[in-house]
Design an enzyme around this catalytic site. Structure first.
Site, PDB file in Angstrom:
ATOM      1  N   HIS A   1     -18.529   4.522  -3.647  1.00 29.67           N
ATOM      2  CA  HIS A   1     -19.213   4.707  -4.860  1.00 29.67           C
ATOM      3  C   HIS A   1     -20.613   5.238  -4.572  1.00 29.67           C
ATOM      4  O   HIS A   1     -21.155   4.987  -3.323  1.00 29.67           O
ATOM      5  CB  HIS A   1     -19.605   3.426  -5.785  1.00 29.67           C
ATOM      6  CG  HIS A   1     -18.410   2.645  -6.036  1.00 29.67           C
ATOM      7  ND1 HIS A   1     -18.017   1.756  -5.403  1.00 29.67           N
ATOM      8  CD2 HIS A   1     -17.903   2.661  -7.616  1.00 29.67           C
ATOM      9  CE1 HIS A   1     -16.916   1.202  -6.119  1.00 29.67           C
ATOM     10  NE2 HIS A   1     -17.188   1.794  -7.268  1.00 29.67           N
TER      11      HIS A   1
ATOM     12  N   ASP B   1     -23.062   2.498  -3.711  1.00 24.38           N
ATOM     13  CA  ASP B   1     -22.827   1.745  -2.547  1.00 24.38           C
ATOM     14  C   ASP B   1     -23.505   2.415  -1.268  1.00 24.38           C
ATOM     15  O   ASP B   1     -24.078   1.908  -0.307  1.00 24.38           O
ATOM     16  CB  ASP B   1     -21.154   1.783  -1.959  1.00 24.38           C
ATOM     17  CG  ASP B   1     -20.499   1.764  -2.875  1.00 24.38           C
ATOM     18  OD1 ASP B   1     -20.770   0.848  -3.945  1.00 24.38           O
ATOM     19  OD2 ASP B   1     -19.425   2.157  -2.752  1.00 24.38           O
TER      20      ASP B   1
ATOM     21  N   GLU C   1      -8.001   4.579 -12.328  1.00 27.05           N
ATOM     22  CA  GLU C   1      -7.554   3.057 -11.927  1.00 27.05           C
ATOM     23  C   GLU C   1      -7.321   2.057 -12.948  1.00 27.05           C
ATOM     24  O   GLU C   1      -8.435   1.723 -13.527  1.00 27.05           O
ATOM     25  CB  GLU C   1      -8.735   2.673 -10.819  1.00 27.05           C
ATOM     26  CG  GLU C   1      -8.308   1.432 -10.130  1.00 27.05           C
ATOM     27  CD  GLU C   1      -9.097   0.834  -9.059  1.00 27.05           C
ATOM     28  OE1 GLU C   1      -9.741   1.817  -8.439  1.00 27.05           O
ATOM     29  OE2 GLU C   1      -9.686  -0.186  -8.705  1.00 27.05           O
TER      30      GLU C   1
ATOM     31  N   GLU D   1      -4.344  -0.895  -8.040  1.00 23.60           N
ATOM     32  CA  GLU D   1      -4.506  -1.934  -7.175  1.00 23.60           C
ATOM     33  C   GLU D   1      -3.757  -3.188  -7.641  1.00 23.60           C
ATOM     34  O   GLU D   1      -3.837  -3.847  -8.680  1.00 23.60           O
ATOM     35  CB  GLU D   1      -6.053  -2.129  -7.510  1.00 23.60           C
ATOM     36  CG  GLU D   1      -6.652  -3.533  -6.958  1.00 23.60           C
ATOM     37  CD  GLU D   1      -8.386  -3.441  -6.786  1.00 23.60           C
ATOM     38  OE1 GLU D   1      -8.732  -2.220  -7.061  1.00 23.60           O
ATOM     39  OE2 GLU D   1      -8.757  -4.619  -7.057  1.00 23.60           O
TER      40      GLU D   1
ATOM     41  N   HIS E   1      -5.357  -5.901  -9.870  1.00 24.55           N
ATOM     42  CA  HIS E   1      -5.382  -5.526 -10.992  1.00 24.55           C
ATOM     43  C   HIS E   1      -3.954  -5.881 -11.822  1.00 24.55           C
ATOM     44  O   HIS E   1      -3.838  -5.913 -12.816  1.00 24.55           O
ATOM     45  CB  HIS E   1      -5.909  -4.074 -11.217  1.00 24.55           C
ATOM     46  CG  HIS E   1      -7.215  -3.875 -10.716  1.00 24.55           C
ATOM     47  ND1 HIS E   1      -7.927  -2.949 -10.668  1.00 24.55           N
ATOM     48  CD2 HIS E   1      -7.948  -4.709 -10.066  1.00 24.55           C
ATOM     49  CE1 HIS E   1      -9.231  -3.178 -10.170  1.00 24.55           C
ATOM     50  NE2 HIS E   1      -9.262  -4.360  -9.695  1.00 24.55           N
TER      51      HIS E   1
ATOM     52  N   ASP F   1      -4.975   0.988  -4.227  1.00 25.99           N
ATOM     53  CA  ASP F   1      -6.085   0.015  -3.623  1.00 25.99           C
ATOM     54  C   ASP F   1      -5.417  -1.461  -3.100  1.00 25.99           C
ATOM     55  O   ASP F   1      -4.890  -2.201  -4.118  1.00 25.99           O
ATOM     56  CB  ASP F   1      -7.071  -0.403  -4.858  1.00 25.99           C
ATOM     57  CG  ASP F   1      -8.157   0.722  -4.675  1.00 25.99           C
ATOM     58  OD1 ASP F   1      -8.386   1.679  -4.036  1.00 25.99           O
ATOM     59  OD2 ASP F   1      -9.350   0.391  -5.603  1.00 25.99           O
TER      60      ASP F   1
ATOM     61  N   ASP G   1     -10.583 -11.486 -10.236  1.00 26.41           N
ATOM     62  CA  ASP G   1     -10.214 -10.339  -9.380  1.00 26.41           C
ATOM     63  C   ASP G   1     -10.851 -10.699  -8.033  1.00 26.41           C
ATOM     64  O   ASP G   1     -11.768 -10.170  -7.678  1.00 26.41           O
ATOM     65  CB  ASP G   1     -10.667  -9.087  -9.842  1.00 26.41           C
ATOM     66  CG  ASP G   1     -10.257  -7.839  -9.104  1.00 26.41           C
ATOM     67  OD1 ASP G   1      -9.096  -7.950  -8.343  1.00 26.41           O
ATOM     68  OD2 ASP G   1     -10.844  -6.754  -9.379  1.00 26.41           O
TER      69      ASP G   1
ATOM     70  N   ASP H   1      -9.272  -2.358  -0.936  1.00 25.32           N
ATOM     71  CA  ASP H   1     -10.451  -2.834  -1.921  1.00 25.32           C
ATOM     72  C   ASP H   1     -10.496  -4.263  -1.632  1.00 25.32           C
ATOM     73  O   ASP H   1      -9.969  -5.033  -2.836  1.00 25.32           O
ATOM     74  CB  ASP H   1     -10.054  -2.169  -3.206  1.00 25.32           C
ATOM     75  CG  ASP H   1     -11.246  -2.205  -4.346  1.00 25.32           C
ATOM     76  OD1 ASP H   1     -12.028  -2.914  -4.077  1.00 25.32           O
ATOM     77  OD2 ASP H   1     -11.057  -1.737  -5.363  1.00 25.32           O
TER      78      ASP H   1
END
Ligand code: XLS
Ligand code: NI
Ligand code: NI
Length: 453
Positions: A118, A121, A249, A285, A288, A313, A324, A356
């Site tokens: 990101h 980050d 996502e 992901e 998720h 992910d 999560d 991730d």
């Protein structure tokens, strides 16, 4: 999941930096299944071919910058525990640049060829958009240099549109148009640096694109706004000549009560409704999927059926904890299923397996980052080999093909081609009577899969 912030990193009083952040760790080698060295691969052998393609090409492993470099390992009951001696905990550009060099040392030693980030980050968010953009450019200079030095590539970039105060009621779906504008400006810049770094993709995860309560929410308007932002991104992509793949996502909840991109089917419907299906694929992901009440295999199959399986992910959740947890994948059954789905679509094109995932709060030492990724890579290597063997064997696909064979000719073929309607089908039943059904043989197939695991 995203780190709360970068300020609670522990153990930063280690004096001057040595030139390496992980001086005791050499490049991780493949030593084979009989090795007892925890800092070696037992199954992942980057250049070994499986079905005529090197393992590293199958997997396209990626390190998630936000977890590996920024996650302090806090939980709802306590602050961060992560010891990252190279990080001075400050918001300075210098610290961010230094951290970027450490990230590349880590990835080089691990032998991972991709990473994802990101905007926030890699570089600090400062007082104004202008200052934040200058800081981002200064860190991107280092990322570009390190990519050049190591050959490590950017799998995808993204903008963090969920951590800052301004996004507390959403970004593109905020009721406030100035917030929408801010989000758009941030996406614009994040796309541009992703493009500059040669990213093969760009991801949209709408952390706060959802609602906490419908009492204060205009759902239709918010969904339209989300689509507007994505269309603007499509336009900007053309404008700057960025050819990477866009991904959306899915995630059902957390941080919001309901997220608009709740699962693969919801995303596909949203993309179709808003004329975006040609422009975005899905980044799926595992954790998720399970939060949405699906298996990862289900989500992948749904996406693949729409020609929209883009990237993964790679993580897993804890069945006993309801959030999560973003754990590293270690379950061979899971990695086998994921690799079966990937092989079925002919492998990744732009996407890859992005970890991730974060270490547990108890695993606070830098070396734990290695153990975690090594475990995930080995688990996927086994999944790949098993999936490949299942496909070579052919009994599973033969069974499935045979199960639908009544559609290959006669009345079934006419149903599929649209050559018959209710009248003809009624006549078919009157002439043929009760259907002759075969067993679904679930248990037999589960046993078949276990033959390979
Ligand atoms: C959070 C998401 C996030 C995306 C990138 O749960 O997984 O990390 O992958 O914004
Ligand atoms: Ni997550
Ligand atoms: Ni993710």
């Amino acid at each position: 999941m995203f780190p709360l912030d970068g300020h609670c990193l522990a153990g930063n009083d280690h004096g001057p930096m040595s030139s390496e952040a992980f001086p005791e760790i050499q490049k991780i080698q493949y030593e084979g299944p009989s090795s007892k060295n925890p800092l070696s691969f037992k199954h992942y052998n980057a250049d070994e071919e499986v079905g005529g393609k090197a393992m590293k090409e199958h997997m396209r492993f990626s390190v998630a910058y936000w977890h590996a470099m920024r996650n302090p390992l806090a939980d709802p009951f306590g602050g961060g525990t992560a010891q990252r001696p190279w990080d001075d905990g400050s918001d300075s550009v210098e610290n961010a640049q230094n951290r970027a060099r450490v990230a590349f040392e880590f990835m080089e030693k691990l032998g991972v060829e991709y990473y994802c980030f990101h905007d926030r980050d890699v570089a600090p968010e400062l007082n104004t958009l202008e200052e934040s953009n200058v800081a981002l450019d200064a860190v991107v200079d280092v990322l570009a240099e390190e990519q050049e030095r190591t050959g490590i590539k950017l799998l995808w970039g993204t903008a963090c549109l969920f951590a800052h105060f301004r996004y507390n009621q959403g970004a593109a779906t905020s009721p406030n148009a100035d917030v929408f504008a801010y989000a758009a400006a941030q996406v614009k810049k994040a796309m541009e640096v992703t493009h500059r770094l040669g990213g093969t993709g760009y991801t949209f995860w709408g952390g706060r694109e959802g609602y906490s309560t419908l009492w204060n929410t205009d759902l239709k308007r918010e969904l339209d706004h989300l689509a507007r932002l994505l269309h603007m991104a499509v336009d900007h992509k053309k404008k700057i000549g960025f050819e990477g793949q866009f991904y959306i996502e899915p995630k059902p909840r957390e941080p919001s009560t309901h997220q608009y991109d709740s699962d693969a089917a919801a995303c596909l419907n949203f993309l179709r409704e808003h004329d975006l299906l040609d422009h975005l694929k899905l980044n799926l992901e595992t954790n998720h999927a399970t939060l949405a009440g699906h298996t990862m295999m289900h989500e992948m199959r749904v996406a693949a059926s729409a020609g929209a399986l883009g990237s993964v992910d790679a993580n897993t959740g804890d069945e006993l904890i309801g959030w999560d947890t973003d754990q590293f994948p270690t379950d061979i059954y899971l990695t086998t299923q994921i690799m079966l789905e990937i092989l079925e679509v002919g492998g990744f094109t732009t996407g890859g397996l992005n970890f991730d995932a974060k270490c547990r709060r108890e695993s606070f030492e830098p070396v734990d980052l290695f153990h975690a990724h090594i475990g995930g890579m080995d688990a996927f290597a086994r999944g790949l080999k098993i999936a490949h063997a299942i496909r070579e064997d052919g009994r599973l696909s033969d069974f499935v093909n045979d199960r639908y064979s009544s559609y290959n000719s006669g009345i079934g073929a006419k149903i599929e081609s649209g050559d018959v309607g209710f009248e003809e089908l009624e006549a078919h039943v009157l002439a043929n009577g009760e259907p002759d059904l075969k067993s679904g043989r679930q248990e037999m197939l589960e046993n078949l899969i276990n033959e390979f695991i």
